[in-house]
Design an enzyme around this catalytic site. Structure first.
Site, mmCIF file in Angstrom:
data_model
loop_
_atom_site.group_PDB
_atom_site.id
_atom_site.type_symbol
_atom_site.label_atom_id
_atom_site.label_comp_id
_atom_site.label_asym_id
_atom_site.label_seq_id
_atom_site.Cartn_x
_atom_site.Cartn_y
_atom_site.Cartn_z
ATOM 1 N N ARG A 168 0.847 -1.200 0.000
ATOM 2 C CA ARG A 168 0.000 0.000 0.000
ATOM 3 C C ARG A 168 0.874 1.238 0.000
ATOM 4 N NH1 ARG A 168 -3.200 -3.904 2.326
ATOM 5 N NH2 ARG A 168 -4.980 -4.271 0.941
ATOM 6 N N ASP A 197 -0.543 -6.874 -3.948
ATOM 7 C CA ASP A 197 -1.928 -6.537 -3.625
ATOM 8 C C ASP A 197 -2.498 -5.711 -4.760
ATOM 9 O OD1 ASP A 197 -4.394 -5.848 -2.120
ATOM 10 O OD2 ASP A 197 -3.288 -6.605 -0.409
ATOM 11 N N HIS A 267 -7.367 -9.401 -4.384
ATOM 12 C CA HIS A 267 -6.237 -8.478 -4.137
ATOM 13 C C HIS A 267 -5.179 -8.611 -5.231
ATOM 14 C CE1 HIS A 267 -7.543 -6.828 -0.294
ATOM 15 N NE2 HIS A 267 -7.946 -8.028 0.054
ATOM 16 N N ASP A 330 -8.158 -13.990 1.320
ATOM 17 C CA ASP A 330 -9.142 -13.121 1.967
ATOM 18 C C ASP A 330 -9.857 -12.248 0.945
ATOM 19 O OD1 ASP A 330 -6.698 -11.786 1.416
ATOM 20 O OD2 ASP A 330 -7.295 -10.120 2.695
ATOM 21 N N GLU A 331 -11.000 -11.760 1.333
ATOM 22 C CA GLU A 331 -11.707 -10.689 0.625
ATOM 23 C C GLU A 331 -11.728 -10.904 -0.889
ATOM 24 O OE1 GLU A 331 -11.013 -7.090 3.801
ATOM 25 O OE2 GLU A 331 -9.442 -7.362 2.310
ATOM 26 N N TRP A 403 -8.183 -13.700 11.263
ATOM 27 C CA TRP A 403 -8.036 -12.239 11.334
ATOM 28 C C TRP A 403 -9.338 -11.516 11.599
ATOM 29 C CZ3 TRP A 403 -9.986 -8.331 8.053
ATOM 30 C CH2 TRP A 403 -10.654 -8.762 6.897
ATOM 31 N N TYR A 428 -4.439 -5.688 15.103
ATOM 32 C CA TYR A 428 -4.228 -4.853 13.919
ATOM 33 C C TYR A 428 -3.592 -3.536 14.361
ATOM 34 C CZ TYR A 428 -6.014 -7.695 10.113
ATOM 35 O OH TYR A 428 -6.150 -8.658 9.147
ATOM 36 N N PHE A 429 -2.304 -3.437 14.102
ATOM 37 C CA PHE A 429 -1.564 -2.266 14.573
ATOM 38 C C PHE A 429 -1.714 -1.075 13.615
ATOM 39 C CE2 PHE A 429 1.771 -4.710 17.368
ATOM 40 C CZ PHE A 429 0.733 -5.175 18.175
ATOM 41 N N ASP A 430 -2.527 -1.259 12.557
ATOM 42 C CA ASP A 430 -2.865 -0.103 11.728
ATOM 43 C C ASP A 430 -4.083 0.624 12.298
ATOM 44 O OD1 ASP A 430 -4.329 -2.424 11.051
ATOM 45 O OD2 ASP A 430 -4.841 -1.641 9.067
ATOM 46 N N TRP A 479 -0.885 -3.160 8.395
ATOM 47 C CA TRP A 479 -1.289 -2.787 7.034
ATOM 48 C C TRP A 479 -0.944 -1.321 6.798
ATOM 49 C CZ3 TRP A 479 -2.316 -6.895 4.247
ATOM 50 C CH2 TRP A 479 -2.816 -8.042 4.879
ATOM 51 N N GLU A 481 -2.140 1.093 4.439
ATOM 52 C CA GLU A 481 -2.952 2.041 3.652
ATOM 53 C C GLU A 481 -2.678 3.481 4.074
ATOM 54 O OE1 GLU A 481 -4.100 -0.811 4.806
ATOM 55 O OE2 GLU A 481 -5.723 -1.619 3.577
HETATM 56 C C1 ACM Z 1 -7.083 -8.799 5.901
HETATM 57 O O1 ACM Z 1 -6.937 -7.930 6.773
HETATM 58 N N1 ACM Z 1 -7.801 -8.552 4.815
HETATM 59 C C2 ACM Z 1 -6.495 -10.109 6.027
#
Ligand code: ACM
Ligand code: ZN
Length: 544
Positions: A168, A197, A267, A330-331, A403, A428-430, A479, A481
């Protein structure tokens, strides 16, 4: 209360009185599970003392070099390396088969110090503990006094992970090395490296140069959250195979395994931009400038998709010796698959049908992931996937990374899968680390304060002993972003990595938030010393 703690921390910082420091194992994070000081006697480590080790063992020689380099850069104290030398006035590094593989014991007596480990890896963790027992100094120290006694620890979990997203936003090799140093400092042993990604492809694949020549570039990024305004600032960058090997070796020297992630079948916009024929609609596709979940994913009905993936994963296996390869999962919305003649033909050919628990398309994802897993098995590798891969059924040998909470992990353990716990609510440290969202730099929506990280217990009360045996460990994810600089990345990771390290190392009966919070006051001085930015308020006593 917070003010008082800050004064105490300031006093602790000045402990190098007259170039003399007092080591204190009781201040270390993660705290060793046994600390037994005799109450009398001490050993004073001075310039010219030696590090003694088995000169015939490469790993132990490297450990000795680390110890010497750490003490020199941490406090300016110079030690000599003496392979197979006299043990007096020295720190002896040795292996002891009675200790657990990653465990260590430190014995301090008046003649010197012995750091024994179940393996060179255990010795390395003993070295980390020893250096963390020496308080951060304002200046150089010519001697450090260690009280006589014994210290011992072994980690609770074999998998102690941190994740890094270099997609990202782009972070170079030098940052990765600093990140790895920090992981080693906190006793962690797995770096989960997110390399591809929607917003970019960041690893050179020689068979497909387009992936980095074209796919590593995007011409801007969404401004703020959920807007259609773009900043027009290009983001690019990728790791060459030589750089990847360099990072993998740097990590391995510090007993950290790098697990690469190539996230499939979703992704994948950066790859689809390069190879639109691998998408269900044929594109065109662009390297995403927005965050979130994209409807376009790899076509599961097209044989070329699998040829492409086998090429990519062949090179991934050449670069990464890790036993595990992370294949994402994922997703991945299945809307394109529902409308794609090739995907529907595959569903028919494989006899996949909707049933009460999952759709034919969910089963198609299972087919997709299993096919890649089978390929990786031929290379002697196992796969990790995000918890969505449970949905359409998944091969028994896949390891699940939970997750979206802990439920995926529980379900996976019930079904006999190995599990890594990384629930976003804790790991999630973001996400924001204080609730003062307005004054924090923009972060992913979510609130994970330090105490919440510390409180995480991956063994759920409802788990049986058999299910618990599948919980390999815990990981936090960073993450990127909303994180575009190394300083910001460290600010988000620290001091939460310190709390994570106690989740990973300490058995529940040894965890103690109040003790951790107090130790953290002096511990963050190491971050100051080593130039790592961290969240000062999250680290200050008295936060919720
Ligand atoms: C994720 O946070 N989409 C694994
Ligand atoms: Zn398709």
């Amino acid at each position: 209360m917070r003010f008082l703690t800050m004064i105490l921390a300031a006093v602790a910082m000045c402990s190098c009185a007259g170039n003399h420091a007092e080591a204190d194992f009781g201040k270390v994070i993660p705290l060793p599970e046994r600390i037994e000081m005799t109450g009398e006697g001490e050993f004073t480590l001075r310039r010219g003392a030696s590090v003694v080790f088995d000169g015939g063992n490469q790993d132990m020689a490297r450990n000795a070099g680390f110890l010497r380099d750490y003490l020199k850069s941490d406090i300016g104290l110079e030690l000599r390396l003496r392979p197979d030398g006299n043990r007096d006035n020295s720190i002896v590094l040795e292996q002891d088969t009675l200790i657990a593989e990653e465990g260590y014991r430190i014995d301090v007596c008046e003649n010197g110090i012995v750091i024994a480990g179940g393996s060179p890896k255990g010795v390395f963790y003993g070295i980390q503990t020893l250096r963390k027992a020496v308080p951060a100094q304002d200046g150089k120290c010519s001697e450090v006094t260690f009280p006589c006694g014994k210290v011992a620890a072994s980690p609770r979990f074999a998998y102690r992970g941190m994740h890094s997203d270099v997609v990202r936003h782009w972070f170079p090799e030098d940052y990765m090395k600093k990140y790895i140093d920090l992981m080693a400092f906190h006793g962690m042993n797995i770096l989960h490296w997110h390399l591809s990604d929607d917003q970019g492809w960041r690893i050179e694949i020689k068979r497909f140069p387009e992936l980095t020549e074209i796919g590593s570039y995007r011409d801007g990024t969404m401004v703020g959250r959920d807007t259609s305004v773009f900043d027009g600032v290009p983001v690019s960058g990728y790791f060459t195979q030589d750089e990847i090997r360099e990072v993998v070796k740097y990590a391995a020297d510090r007993y950290i395994t790098v697990i690469p992630e190539i996230d499939i079948p979703g992704h994948m916009m950066a790859a689809l931009h390069c190879f639109p024929q691998l998408g269900c609609t044929g594109g065109p596709y662009e390297v995403s400038k927005i965050w979130g979940v994209m409807p376009d994913i790899l076509c599961a009905g097209n044989e070329d998709t699998f040829t492409f993936l086998e090429g990519v994963f062949s090179e991934i296996c050449e670069m990464f010796p890790s036993g595990y390869i992370h294949i994402g999962g994922d997703e991945a919305p299945r809307v394109r698959w529902e409308a794609c003649p090739k995907c529907q033909a595959r569903i028919k050919a494989e006899g996949l049908r909707d049933d009460a628990s999952s759709s034919a398309e969910a089963k198609l994802q299972s087919y997709f992931m299993t096919r890649v897993e089978e390929f990786l098995k031929t290379k002697g590798r196992r796969v990790i996937g995000w918890d969505e891969i449970l949905e359409g059924g998944v091969s028994q040998s896949a390891t699940i990374m939970s997750w979206r909470g802990v439920d995926g992990g529980l379900e996976a353990a019930r079904r006999g899968h190995d599990v890594i716990m990384t629930p976003c609510q804790y790991m999630y440290f973001d996400y924001y680390q204080t609730d003062d969202f307005e004054n924090e730099p923009m972060a992913m929506t979510g609130y994970v304060p330090l105490e919440k990280v510390y409180s995480f217990e991956p063994m759920l009360p409802e788990m049986t002993a058999e299910e618990r045996s599948h919980i390999l460990g815990v990981q936090a994810n960073l993450w990127a972003e909303y994180i575009s600089t190394p300083e910001h990345a460290f600010y988000m990771a620290l001091p939460r990595m310190a709390a994570l390290s106690e989740v990973q190392w300490l058995r529940p009966e040894h965890k103690d938030w109040n003790s951790f919070e107090e130790r953290l006051q002096s511990f963050v001085k190491f971050y100051d010393r080593d130039g790592y930015r961290y969240h000062p308020l999250a680290a200050a006593s008295g936060q919720e």
